[in-house]
Scaffold this motif. Structure first.
Motif, PDB file in Angstrom:
ATOM      1  N   LEU A 116       5.138 -57.679  -1.825  1.00  0.00           N
ATOM      2  CA  LEU A 116       3.758 -57.250  -1.723  1.00  0.00           C
ATOM      3  C   LEU A 116       2.841 -58.462  -1.628  1.00  0.00           C
ATOM      4  O   LEU A 116       3.037 -59.465  -2.307  1.00  0.00           O
ATOM      5  CB  LEU A 116       3.390 -56.389  -2.929  1.00  0.00           C
ATOM      6  N   ALA A 117       1.848 -58.358  -0.766  1.00  0.00           N
ATOM      7  CA  ALA A 117       0.948 -59.475  -0.505  1.00  0.00           C
ATOM      8  C   ALA A 117      -0.021 -59.691  -1.661  1.00  0.00           C
ATOM      9  O   ALA A 117      -0.268 -58.794  -2.461  1.00  0.00           O
ATOM     10  CB  ALA A 117       0.180 -59.225   0.791  1.00  0.00           C
ATOM     11  N   SER A 118      -0.591 -60.890  -1.708  1.00  0.00           N
ATOM     12  CA  SER A 118      -1.564 -61.241  -2.747  1.00  0.00           C
ATOM     13  C   SER A 118      -2.919 -61.577  -2.132  1.00  0.00           C
ATOM     14  O   SER A 118      -3.556 -62.563  -2.490  1.00  0.00           O
ATOM     15  CB  SER A 118      -1.046 -62.423  -3.578  1.00  0.00           C
ATOM     16  N   ALA A 119      -3.351 -60.778  -1.170  1.00  0.00           N
ATOM     17  CA  ALA A 119      -4.639 -61.018  -0.517  1.00  0.00           C
ATOM     18  C   ALA A 119      -5.778 -60.908  -1.531  1.00  0.00           C
ATOM     19  O   ALA A 119      -5.697 -60.127  -2.477  1.00  0.00           O
ATOM     20  CB  ALA A 119      -4.833 -60.010   0.614  1.00  0.00           C
ATOM     21  N   PRO A 120      -6.844 -61.671  -1.345  1.00  0.00           N
ATOM     22  CA  PRO A 120      -7.990 -61.604  -2.274  1.00  0.00           C
ATOM     23  C   PRO A 120      -8.590 -60.196  -2.313  1.00  0.00           C
ATOM     24  O   PRO A 120      -8.731 -59.544  -1.275  1.00  0.00           O
ATOM     25  CB  PRO A 120      -8.979 -62.613  -1.675  1.00  0.00           C
ATOM     26  N   LEU A 121      -8.937 -59.738  -3.499  1.00  0.00           N
ATOM     27  CA  LEU A 121      -9.531 -58.423  -3.682  1.00  0.00           C
ATOM     28  C   LEU A 121     -10.911 -58.567  -4.299  1.00  0.00           C
ATOM     29  O   LEU A 121     -11.112 -59.395  -5.191  1.00  0.00           O
ATOM     30  CB  LEU A 121      -8.666 -57.557  -4.601  1.00  0.00           C
ATOM     31  N   ASP A 122     -11.862 -57.773  -3.837  1.00  0.00           N
ATOM     32  CA  ASP A 122     -13.163 -57.753  -4.491  1.00  0.00           C
ATOM     33  C   ASP A 122     -13.178 -56.658  -5.548  1.00  0.00           C
ATOM     34  O   ASP A 122     -12.179 -55.951  -5.753  1.00  0.00           O
ATOM     35  CB  ASP A 122     -14.296 -57.591  -3.476  1.00  0.00           C
ATOM     36  N   LYS A 123     -14.305 -56.495  -6.236  1.00  0.00           N
ATOM     37  CA  LYS A 123     -14.386 -55.538  -7.335  1.00  0.00           C
ATOM     38  C   LYS A 123     -14.125 -54.108  -6.867  1.00  0.00           C
ATOM     39  O   LYS A 123     -13.465 -53.341  -7.556  1.00  0.00           O
ATOM     40  CB  LYS A 123     -15.752 -55.620  -8.016  1.00  0.00           C
ATOM     41  N   ILE A 124     -14.606 -53.759  -5.694  1.00  0.00           N
ATOM     42  CA  ILE A 124     -14.392 -52.392  -5.200  1.00  0.00           C
ATOM     43  C   ILE A 124     -12.920 -52.140  -4.933  1.00  0.00           C
ATOM     44  O   ILE A 124     -12.382 -51.086  -5.289  1.00  0.00           O
ATOM     45  CB  ILE A 124     -15.243 -52.145  -3.933  1.00  0.00           C
ATOM     46  N   ASP A 125     -12.232 -53.121  -4.325  1.00  0.00           N
ATOM     47  CA  ASP A 125     -10.790 -52.984  -4.112  1.00  0.00           C
ATOM     48  C   ASP A 125     -10.071 -52.761  -5.440  1.00  0.00           C
ATOM     49  O   ASP A 125      -9.201 -51.892  -5.553  1.00  0.00           O
ATOM     50  CB  ASP A 125     -10.218 -54.241  -3.445  1.00  0.00           C
ATOM     51  N   ARG A 126     -10.429 -53.577  -6.444  1.00  0.00           N
ATOM     52  CA  ARG A 126      -9.767 -53.458  -7.748  1.00  0.00           C
ATOM     53  C   ARG A 126     -10.073 -52.106  -8.391  1.00  0.00           C
ATOM     54  O   ARG A 126      -9.206 -51.502  -9.021  1.00  0.00           O
ATOM     55  CB  ARG A 126     -10.189 -54.606  -8.665  1.00  0.00           C
ATOM     56  N   ASP A 127     -11.297 -51.629  -8.224  1.00  0.00           N
ATOM     57  CA  ASP A 127     -11.654 -50.314  -8.777  1.00  0.00           C
ATOM     58  C   ASP A 127     -10.854 -49.201  -8.108  1.00  0.00           C
ATOM     59  O   ASP A 127     -10.411 -48.257  -8.763  1.00  0.00           O
ATOM     60  CB  ASP A 127     -13.157 -50.053  -8.604  1.00  0.00           C
ATOM     61  N   ILE A 128     -10.671 -49.302  -6.797  1.00  0.00           N
ATOM     62  CA  ILE A 128      -9.873 -48.295  -6.083  1.00  0.00           C
ATOM     63  C   ILE A 128      -8.445 -48.301  -6.607  1.00  0.00           C
ATOM     64  O   ILE A 128      -7.869 -47.243  -6.900  1.00  0.00           O
ATOM     65  CB  ILE A 128      -9.898 -48.570  -4.560  1.00  0.00           C
ATOM     66  N   ILE A 129      -7.864 -49.488  -6.750  1.00  0.00           N
ATOM     67  CA  ILE A 129      -6.486 -49.582  -7.245  1.00  0.00           C
ATOM     68  C   ILE A 129      -6.407 -49.063  -8.671  1.00  0.00           C
ATOM     69  O   ILE A 129      -5.433 -48.391  -9.048  1.00  0.00           O
ATOM     70  CB  ILE A 129      -5.983 -51.039  -7.149  1.00  0.00           C
ATOM     71  N   HIS A 130      -7.438 -49.344  -9.470  1.00  0.00           N
ATOM     72  CA  HIS A 130      -7.454 -48.858 -10.856  1.00  0.00           C
ATOM     73  C   HIS A 130      -7.377 -47.332 -10.886  1.00  0.00           C
ATOM     74  O   HIS A 130      -6.565 -46.756 -11.625  1.00  0.00           O
ATOM     75  CB  HIS A 130      -8.718 -49.331 -11.565  1.00  0.00           C
ATOM     76  N   HIS A 131      -8.184 -46.664 -10.096  1.00  0.00           N
ATOM     77  CA  HIS A 131      -8.181 -45.192 -10.098  1.00  0.00           C
ATOM     78  C   HIS A 131      -6.855 -44.653  -9.566  1.00  0.00           C
ATOM     79  O   HIS A 131      -6.329 -43.661 -10.086  1.00  0.00           O
ATOM     80  CB  HIS A 131      -9.347 -44.665  -9.265  1.00  0.00           C
ATOM     81  N   LEU A 132      -6.305 -45.285  -8.558  1.00  0.00           N
ATOM     82  CA  LEU A 132      -5.025 -44.835  -8.007  1.00  0.00           C
ATOM     83  C   LEU A 132      -3.868 -45.114  -8.960  1.00  0.00           C
ATOM     84  O   LEU A 132      -2.865 -44.403  -8.938  1.00  0.00           O
ATOM     85  CB  LEU A 132      -4.769 -45.499  -6.652  1.00  0.00           C
ATOM     86  N   SER A 133      -4.010 -46.156  -9.788  1.00  0.00           N
ATOM     87  CA  SER A 133      -2.957 -46.415 -10.769  1.00  0.00           C
ATOM     88  C   SER A 133      -2.927 -45.315 -11.824  1.00  0.00           C
ATOM     89  O   SER A 133      -1.865 -44.967 -12.349  1.00  0.00           O
ATOM     90  CB  SER A 133      -3.153 -47.785 -11.432  1.00  0.00           C
ATOM     91  N   GLU A 134      -4.079 -44.752 -12.134  1.00  0.00           N
ATOM     92  CA  GLU A 134      -4.150 -43.630 -13.077  1.00  0.00           C
ATOM     93  C   GLU A 134      -3.558 -42.367 -12.474  1.00  0.00           C
ATOM     94  O   GLU A 134      -2.862 -41.599 -13.147  1.00  0.00           O
ATOM     95  CB  GLU A 134      -5.613 -43.385 -13.481  1.00  0.00           C
ATOM     96  N   ASP A 135      -3.863 -42.123 -11.212  1.00  0.00           N
ATOM     97  CA  ASP A 135      -3.357 -40.942 -10.509  1.00  0.00           C
ATOM     98  C   ASP A 135      -3.306 -41.265  -9.027  1.00  0.00           C
ATOM     99  O   ASP A 135      -4.336 -41.320  -8.350  1.00  0.00           O
ATOM    100  CB  ASP A 135      -4.269 -39.736 -10.757  1.00  0.00           C
ATOM    101  N   GLY A 136      -2.098 -41.492  -8.526  1.00  0.00           N
ATOM    102  CA  GLY A 136      -1.940 -41.903  -7.137  1.00  0.00           C
ATOM    103  C   GLY A 136      -2.378 -40.866  -6.126  1.00  0.00           C
ATOM    104  O   GLY A 136      -2.583 -41.194  -4.954  1.00  0.00           O
TER     105      GLY A 136
END
Length: 333
Positions: free
Chosen positions: A181-201
């Motif tokens: 998996l790549a390690s491309a830079p993420l901004d706050k919105i990207d991290r927030d999206i991943i956070h919500h999907l980690s709770e429920d994909g």
């Protein structure tokens, strides 16, 4: 997998049981495999591929999640979501302590995303994901080394996460040598999206947009970009035993002097059953987690495939028994 106690839900933990307390049908196994390929596949597509009513597919997915047979969540490079220091720790326990008891106590530590009881060189293995080496050192020194029942530990800091394939069927037929998996830079919105999907994909993009404050179409575009760039996957995490992989192990390799560790990692990642490879510091050069159908399958992999690879100078195999797993959220989430 033998039955073990459930970890408290407040730790966002999952046992990923193998169906000892629930019947898994052939259609369930096929459903799980489809969700492993794409955790956000539509219920319409699921129903068509399974030959069942959409309502039935929707209901069975909900039942499998409630039974903790699957957890639909994100898989991302730890570095991409803010964890720059990851290590596998091998633990030997004292007489009177139990492997499972120590695994559960380790798993109570926030930084431990994975703990497994084992047979081999160690009694327990635990993976730590930390923001930096200082945090890793503080947890090792302050929480693990002095833990009652822990006799000694060995630490294997990851120099790189070389390969990761969490869809178990895809570990068997390798259509490409690499799936890091790549390690491309993420901004706050990207991290927030991943956070919500980690709770429920499978959470609706509209629901995410309401929490983040941008449009659903923007959420959808960002998610598509993150997937296309290889930063994140959304899939059903499941106990490999649920779909026929009954022997799980870590294979620990030493690489001969003068041989590229990365090159050996590439060779190992191309082998069937290999799901995860870390190039690390410490006693071993390469750690590989493998998902095999049975003990004979593991023996064939280790004895006939891995040991014969050029550059491999020594091999140790550690068999896994019970494990605890926690989905990883973006750091600071």
């Amino acid at each position: 997998m033998s039955a073990i106690k459930r970890a408290p839900q407040t730790r966002h933990a999952s046992l990923l049981r193998a169906g000892s307390d629930a019947e898994i049908s052939a259609s369930d196994i096929e459903l799980i495999r489809l969700l492993q390929a794409d955790g956000r596949i539509s219920f319409v597509d699921l129903s068509e591929k399974l030959g069942m009513a959409e309502k039935t597919a929707r209901k069975r997915v909900a039942e499998l999640r409630a039974l903790e047979l699957i957890e639909i969540t994100t898989v991302a490079s730890p570095r991409a979501i803010g964890y720059n220091s990851v290590a596998l720790v091998g633990i030997r326990i004292t007489g009177g302590a139990t492997r499972l008891g120590i695994a559960e106590r380790l798993f109570a530590l926030k930084a431990v995303d994975y703990a497994v009881t084992t047979f081999g060189s160690y009694d327990v293995l635990a993976e730590l994901v930390c923001c930096d080496n200082r945090e890793l050192g503080e947890i090792l020194d302050g929480s693990i080394r002095g833990m009652d029942g822990v006799k000694e530990i060995e630490v294997f800091p990851y120099l790189s996460l070389h390969y990761q394939q969490p869809a178990w069927d895809r570990t068997q037929i390798k259509d490409d040598a690499q799936h890091t998996l790549a390690s491309a830079p993420l901004d706050k919105i990207d991290r927030d999206i991943i956070h919500h999907l980690s709770e429920d994909g499978r959470v609706a993009f509209l629901e995410i947009s309401r929490h983040i404050g941008i449009s659903e179409s923007q959420i959808r575009k960002r998610y598509a970009r993150l997937v296309e760039q290889g930063v994140v996957q959304v899939l059903a995490m499941t106990n490999p035993r649920s779909i026929g992989y009954h022997t799980i192990a870590w294979v620990c390799l030493n690489v001969a002097s003068g041989v590229s560790i990365t090159a050996v990692g590439d060779l190992v990642s191309a082998l069937p059953s290999v799901a995860y490879i870390a190039i690390c510091a410490g006693k071993f050069d390469v750690l590989a987690e493998v998902m095999c159908r049975d003990a004979d399958d593991l023996f064939d992999l280790v004895d006939h495939r891995i040991r014969s690879l050029p550059g491999v100078s020594a091999v140790q195999t550690i068999i896994c028994e019970d494990f605890l797993y926690r989905r990883i959220k973006p750091a600071g989430g």
